[in-house]
Write an enzyme that holds these catalytic residues in place. Sequence first.
Site, PDB file in Angstrom:
ATOM      1  N   ARG A  20      40.415  15.118 -27.617  1.00  0.00           N
ATOM      2  CA  ARG A  20      41.759  15.629 -27.399  1.00  0.00           C
ATOM      3  C   ARG A  20      41.664  16.949 -26.642  1.00  0.00           C
ATOM      4  NH1 ARG A  20      45.442  17.161 -32.473  1.00  0.00           N
ATOM      5  NH2 ARG A  20      44.037  18.941 -32.643  1.00  0.00           N
TER       6      ARG A  20
ATOM      7  N   CYS B 272      45.811   9.508 -36.117  1.00  0.00           N
ATOM      8  CA  CYS B 272      44.732  10.459 -36.397  1.00  0.00           C
ATOM      9  C   CYS B 272      45.211  11.603 -37.289  1.00  0.00           C
ATOM     10  CB  CYS B 272      44.120  10.988 -35.105  1.00  0.00           C
ATOM     11  SG  CYS B 272      45.314  11.809 -34.049  1.00  0.00           S
TER      12      CYS B 272
ATOM     13  N   ARG C 214      38.760  17.357 -32.154  1.00  0.00           N
ATOM     14  CA  ARG C 214      39.626  18.516 -31.929  1.00  0.00           C
ATOM     15  C   ARG C 214      38.867  19.554 -31.108  1.00  0.00           C
ATOM     16  NH1 ARG C 214      41.529  17.197 -37.500  1.00  0.00           N
ATOM     17  NH2 ARG C 214      43.792  17.193 -37.464  1.00  0.00           N
TER      18      ARG C 214
ATOM     19  N   HIS D 250      26.082  28.748 -39.044  1.00  0.00           N
ATOM     20  CA  HIS D 250      25.035  28.149 -39.864  1.00  0.00           C
ATOM     21  C   HIS D 250      25.489  27.986 -41.310  1.00  0.00           C
ATOM     22  CE1 HIS D 250      21.322  28.790 -37.208  1.00  0.00           C
ATOM     23  NE2 HIS D 250      21.472  27.511 -37.453  1.00  0.00           N
TER      24      HIS D 250
ATOM     25  N   GLU E 268      53.512  12.946 -31.749  1.00  0.00           N
ATOM     26  CA  GLU E 268      53.643  13.813 -32.921  1.00  0.00           C
ATOM     27  C   GLU E 268      54.920  14.648 -32.851  1.00  0.00           C
ATOM     28  OE1 GLU E 268      50.194  16.399 -33.194  1.00  0.00           O
ATOM     29  OE2 GLU E 268      50.013  16.549 -31.029  1.00  0.00           O
TER      30      GLU E 268
ATOM     31  N   ASN F  30      50.527  14.702 -38.989  1.00  0.00           N
ATOM     32  CA  ASN F  30      50.616  16.063 -39.546  1.00  0.00           C
ATOM     33  C   ASN F  30      51.796  16.801 -38.915  1.00  0.00           C
ATOM     34  OD1 ASN F  30      48.223  15.221 -40.607  1.00  0.00           O
ATOM     35  ND2 ASN F  30      46.932  16.479 -39.294  1.00  0.00           N
ATOM     36  N   ASP F  31      51.878  16.691 -37.603  1.00  0.00           N
ATOM     37  CA  ASP F  31      52.990  17.343 -36.913  1.00  0.00           C
ATOM     38  C   ASP F  31      54.250  16.484 -36.930  1.00  0.00           C
ATOM     39  OD1 ASP F  31      52.153  19.934 -36.093  1.00  0.00           O
ATOM     40  OD2 ASP F  31      50.731  18.983 -34.736  1.00  0.00           O
TER      41      ASP F  31
ATOM     42  N   ARG G  55      54.327  22.575 -42.184  1.00  0.00           N
ATOM     43  CA  ARG G  55      53.238  21.910 -42.907  1.00  0.00           C
ATOM     44  C   ARG G  55      52.337  22.878 -43.667  1.00  0.00           C
ATOM     45  NH1 ARG G  55      49.761  19.811 -37.597  1.00  0.00           N
ATOM     46  NH2 ARG G  55      47.803  20.171 -38.653  1.00  0.00           N
TER      47      ARG G  55
HETATM   48  C1  PEP Z   1      48.449  15.772 -36.229  1.00  0.00           C
HETATM   49  O1  PEP Z   1      49.340  16.568 -35.946  1.00  0.00           O
HETATM   50  O2  PEP Z   1      48.617  14.813 -36.985  1.00  0.00           O
HETATM   51  C2  PEP Z   1      47.104  15.938 -35.676  1.00  0.00           C
HETATM   52  C3  PEP Z   1      46.185  15.030 -35.841  1.00  0.00           C
HETATM   53  O3  PEP Z   1      46.848  17.084 -35.009  1.00  0.00           O
HETATM   54  P1  PEP Z   1      46.579  18.512 -35.707  1.00  0.00           P
HETATM   55  O4  PEP Z   1      46.465  18.298 -37.185  1.00  0.00           O
HETATM   56  O5  PEP Z   1      45.343  19.032 -35.089  1.00  0.00           O
HETATM   57  O6  PEP Z   1      47.813  19.270 -35.334  1.00  0.00           O
HETATM   58 MG    MG Z   2      49.097  17.877 -34.262  1.00  0.00          MG
END
Ligand code: PEP
Ligand code: MG
Length: 581
Positions: free
Chosen positions: A335, A505, A298, A191, A434, A457-458, A468
């Site tokens: 996902r 994404c 996610r 909450h 990724e 991101n990965d 990262r």
């Molecule tokens: C990514 O790796 O870009 C991604 C979207 O997945 P996460 O950030 O959940 O690893």
């Molecule tokens: Mg990822």
Amino acid sequence: MKTINGIPGSPGIAIGKVFLYTNHHLKAPEYPIADDEIHQEIERFEEALVKSKDDLLKLKRQAESREIKKDLEIIETHLMMLDDPIFIGKMKQSLSTELLNAERVLELTVEDMVKSLQESSDEYLKERVMDLYDVESRVMHHLLYLERPPLHDIQHKVILVANRLLPSEVLSLNKTYIKGFALDVGGRTSHTAILARSFEIPAVLGLSSLTKMVDDGDTIILDGNQGKVIIRPDHETIKEYHKNLAKWESHEKELFEIYQLPSETVDGRRIALRANLEIPEEVESALQHGAEGVGLYRSEFLFIQPGDIASEEEQYKAYARVLEGMGSEHPVTIRTIDVGGDKVFPGMEDFDEENPILGWRAVRFCLSRKDIFRVQLKAMLRASVHGKLRIMFPMISGVEELDDVLAVLHEVTEECRDEGIPFDETIAIGSMIEVPASALISDIIAKKVDFLSIGTNDLIQYTIAVDRGNEKIAYLYQPFHPGVLRLIKMIIDNGHKAGIPVGMCGEMAGDPLATVLLLGMDLDEFSMSPASLLEIKSIIRSISYNDAQELVDQVMEMDSYRQINTHVRKWMNGRFKFFKY
Ligand code: PEP
Ligand code: MG
């Protein structure tokens, strides 16, 4: 200066002084009572109940006058708890049999009730644990004749740092003075996080031991968009964040004017803008920011609460809610569980590894825990009748892995068919790209799926070999590294050669500096946190596809990320007033 990563609880940026809020969990004193004192203890308890109800009724009147529905719901929940005959009955019975003081009996009774809530398979009940602690704290303060902690007395603008914050404490805050809050504990479905979002107070949760790392009056930067806190930032970083903050505030207002307009370039190229979600409740925010579907849900955040993993029914409800929320026109990309790496959830599995980022995560985890994987896929298939579902697999590193997950999906599909469970027969199946190896064979992967989604991101982390989450080497984490850009272009081209759409994404999709490049590279779908959607749309609506392609041609000739960064910034500065910072 130190950066701590947590869970983005509520978007926005705050820069300010810490108000460290500690020790609100009162430890009950314990002492025996005699038989003839039982009556007096029961009376003390009843008195504390009445006072607690009075507090809540006062808060209720305030919430009614401000017409805040969420506050009212929470206050009602707490009032119901105070009136709960099971709770009151248990208390009175224990007071008579334990021969202990009311405070200690309250503590024991609540401990007992929390245990049964946590053991429940009902997600709603599990989430009531924080509410129960909140009610306990209120009654305890009255039993001890103490005032509730003076959070509402804060009279200057601060960032509240606490181990945890109870929902009623969020309600009691004078929101004018709270720039943001950073908590050691808490998940996004609590909450506390829901309230932060509804009050639009930036918040970061799950920061582990932040309360031990800061003192009252320290300067911190709280970045609710990225889920991080920077402690005692240096001058340069503060300057940078002040600029981000100013931009954030003025644009927020301006941007809402375009939320219903299509995301298309001046020469008519249509781009799909979708939202990244972590919890089903975010669907509303996604719609408010004009999302045309969900590019990444996610699902692993369903498993963030300690205890049992989410059941098929709990998952089904969460997925159905997102699908229904988005409506049948817009796709919702769920996902499959991506746990492991930096997403280790308490009580789920033992993820203690030498090298977690390169370890047992995402589909690797799912393929060795097919029991969990199959339950999730079944819940998704069941939910598919509520909208336009797309299923996406994370961290695919090669064809074998993809074939294996597709085989499990096929089995679960057959199972549903045999059991007569209705599901959408046209669900699109996608692979995240990724891992550099899968980017390099994206032509092969593209032939086996209906869409690709680039997880930058990965992908950046693995391509440049830069963790990262490690601030020491953050300078190396460069989306515009030519190696990264070549891979992205290769993935998009390979997807298109196979006749399938390619989306993104990862955070890069919501980075305004990258929008034009990605558009020029022909990216079909951009998926990002809802708060970023309008800004990206405004950029898309201001440029032509031809110009974007030209920029890509220029950039792909360049040797270094520095050169590319400078060039893109200059290019953007010439066209967008808000890039002049
Ligand atoms: C990514 O790796 O870009 C991604 C979207 O997945 P996460 O950030 O959940 O690893
Ligand atoms: Mg990822």
